[in-house]
Design a protein around this motif. Structure first.
Motif, PDB file in Angstrom:
ATOM      1  N   LEU A  65     -50.290 -40.203 -45.902  1.00  0.00           N
ATOM      2  CA  LEU A  65     -50.151 -41.154 -47.000  1.00  0.00           C
ATOM      3  C   LEU A  65     -51.476 -41.775 -47.424  1.00  0.00           C
ATOM      4  O   LEU A  65     -51.766 -41.849 -48.621  1.00  0.00           O
ATOM      5  CB  LEU A  65     -49.161 -42.247 -46.605  1.00  0.00           C
ATOM      6  N   TYR A  66     -52.325 -42.206 -46.436  1.00  0.00           N
ATOM      7  CA  TYR A  66     -53.533 -42.947 -46.766  1.00  0.00           C
ATOM      8  C   TYR A  66     -54.836 -42.402 -46.181  1.00  0.00           C
ATOM      9  O   TYR A  66     -55.871 -42.472 -46.821  1.00  0.00           O
ATOM     10  CB  TYR A  66     -53.458 -44.393 -46.220  1.00  0.00           C
ATOM     11  N   ASP A  67     -54.802 -41.963 -44.944  1.00  0.00           N
ATOM     12  CA  ASP A  67     -56.017 -41.833 -44.133  1.00  0.00           C
ATOM     13  C   ASP A  67     -56.640 -40.447 -44.067  1.00  0.00           C
ATOM     14  O   ASP A  67     -57.180 -40.075 -43.038  1.00  0.00           O
ATOM     15  CB  ASP A  67     -55.725 -42.295 -42.691  1.00  0.00           C
ATOM     16  N   SER A  68     -56.601 -39.689 -45.118  1.00  0.00           N
ATOM     17  CA  SER A  68     -57.274 -38.385 -45.104  1.00  0.00           C
ATOM     18  C   SER A  68     -57.765 -38.060 -46.510  1.00  0.00           C
ATOM     19  O   SER A  68     -57.316 -38.655 -47.489  1.00  0.00           O
ATOM     20  CB  SER A  68     -56.325 -37.287 -44.610  1.00  0.00           C
ATOM     21  N   PRO A  74     -37.631 -33.314 -49.091  1.00  0.00           N
ATOM     22  CA  PRO A  74     -38.806 -33.189 -48.231  1.00  0.00           C
ATOM     23  C   PRO A  74     -39.916 -32.359 -48.872  1.00  0.00           C
ATOM     24  O   PRO A  74     -39.653 -31.399 -49.597  1.00  0.00           O
ATOM     25  CB  PRO A  74     -38.263 -32.487 -46.987  1.00  0.00           C
ATOM     26  N   ARG A  75     -41.170 -32.730 -48.572  1.00  0.00           N
ATOM     27  CA  ARG A  75     -42.336 -31.968 -49.017  1.00  0.00           C
ATOM     28  C   ARG A  75     -43.459 -32.153 -47.995  1.00  0.00           C
ATOM     29  O   ARG A  75     -43.423 -33.056 -47.172  1.00  0.00           O
ATOM     30  CB  ARG A  75     -42.843 -32.441 -50.379  1.00  0.00           C
ATOM     31  N   VAL A  87     -39.892 -37.440 -49.370  1.00  0.00           N
ATOM     32  CA  VAL A  87     -40.223 -37.678 -47.958  1.00  0.00           C
ATOM     33  C   VAL A  87     -41.312 -36.673 -47.584  1.00  0.00           C
ATOM     34  O   VAL A  87     -41.078 -35.469 -47.600  1.00  0.00           O
ATOM     35  CB  VAL A  87     -38.983 -37.526 -47.062  1.00  0.00           C
ATOM     36  N   VAL A  88     -42.498 -37.185 -47.267  1.00  0.00           N
ATOM     37  CA  VAL A  88     -43.674 -36.327 -47.143  1.00  0.00           C
ATOM     38  C   VAL A  88     -44.268 -36.384 -45.734  1.00  0.00           C
ATOM     39  O   VAL A  88     -44.490 -37.459 -45.186  1.00  0.00           O
ATOM     40  CB  VAL A  88     -44.750 -36.733 -48.174  1.00  0.00           C
ATOM     41  N   ILE A 113     -41.802 -42.781 -52.633  1.00  0.00           N
ATOM     42  CA  ILE A 113     -42.474 -41.764 -51.823  1.00  0.00           C
ATOM     43  C   ILE A 113     -42.664 -42.345 -50.426  1.00  0.00           C
ATOM     44  O   ILE A 113     -43.318 -43.375 -50.264  1.00  0.00           O
ATOM     45  CB  ILE A 113     -43.837 -41.372 -52.433  1.00  0.00           C
ATOM     46  N   LEU A 114     -42.065 -41.669 -49.429  1.00  0.00           N
ATOM     47  CA  LEU A 114     -42.157 -42.116 -48.047  1.00  0.00           C
ATOM     48  C   LEU A 114     -43.022 -41.148 -47.264  1.00  0.00           C
ATOM     49  O   LEU A 114     -42.661 -39.984 -47.103  1.00  0.00           O
ATOM     50  CB  LEU A 114     -40.763 -42.191 -47.409  1.00  0.00           C
TER      51      LEU A 114
END
Length: 143
Positions: A106-109, A41-42, A8-9, A98-99
């Motif tokens: 997750l995607y936009d950076s 968590p991370r 969980v990120v 991976i959540l």
């Protein structure tokens, strides 16, 4: 057999990922699956070297600073003593799922998991997909 890991990120692994993993582990305990599956968590950014005035752990905040006791009771969770940890390639490799708490991590950076670990994209989902939607980010807590 080794535990199956749900990673969980969040951005910094101080608030959202800790609460999200705690909720998932609570649900797994109720279903009898905790032990076979565990949520961990991370964060994608390292805060371990943050200045001493910055909290690196939920328990370092005053009660009610970021979430109320009533909210914790409603989601039936307690906050574990947890130190912020940055996600590693080993974490991503070991994870079955991976959540990401939001599209940013997750995607936009430029530092998103999607770009850093493209070979593991099939395992990546937004946390909100647990509720049946991809249109929602879990908002960052105010500091």
């Amino acid at each position: 057999m080794e535990n199956r890991i749900v990673l969980v990120v969040s951005l910094r692994d101080v608030y959202r990922s800790v609460v999200g993993a705690s909720c998932i582990n609570g649900a797994l305990a109720l279903s009898g699956e905790l032990g076979r599956v565990i949520a961990v968590p991370r964060g994608i950014c390292n805060v371990c070297d943050a200045p001493p005035s910055s909290a690196n752990c939920l328990k370092e905040h005053e009660p009610g600073h970021w979430i109320s006791a009533a909210a914790l009771a409603r989601i039936r969770t307690e906050i574990p003593l947890h130190r912020s940890m940055q996600v590693t390639g080993e974490d991503v490799e070991r994870a079955a799922l991976i959540l990401g708490m939001d599209r940013l991590c997750l995607y936009d950076s430029a530092f998103s998991l999607w770009l850093r670990f493209p070979e593991h994209r099939a395992k990546m989902r937004l946390f909100a997909e647990l509720t049946g939607t991809r249109e929602c980010d879990v908002p960052e807590c105010l500091e």
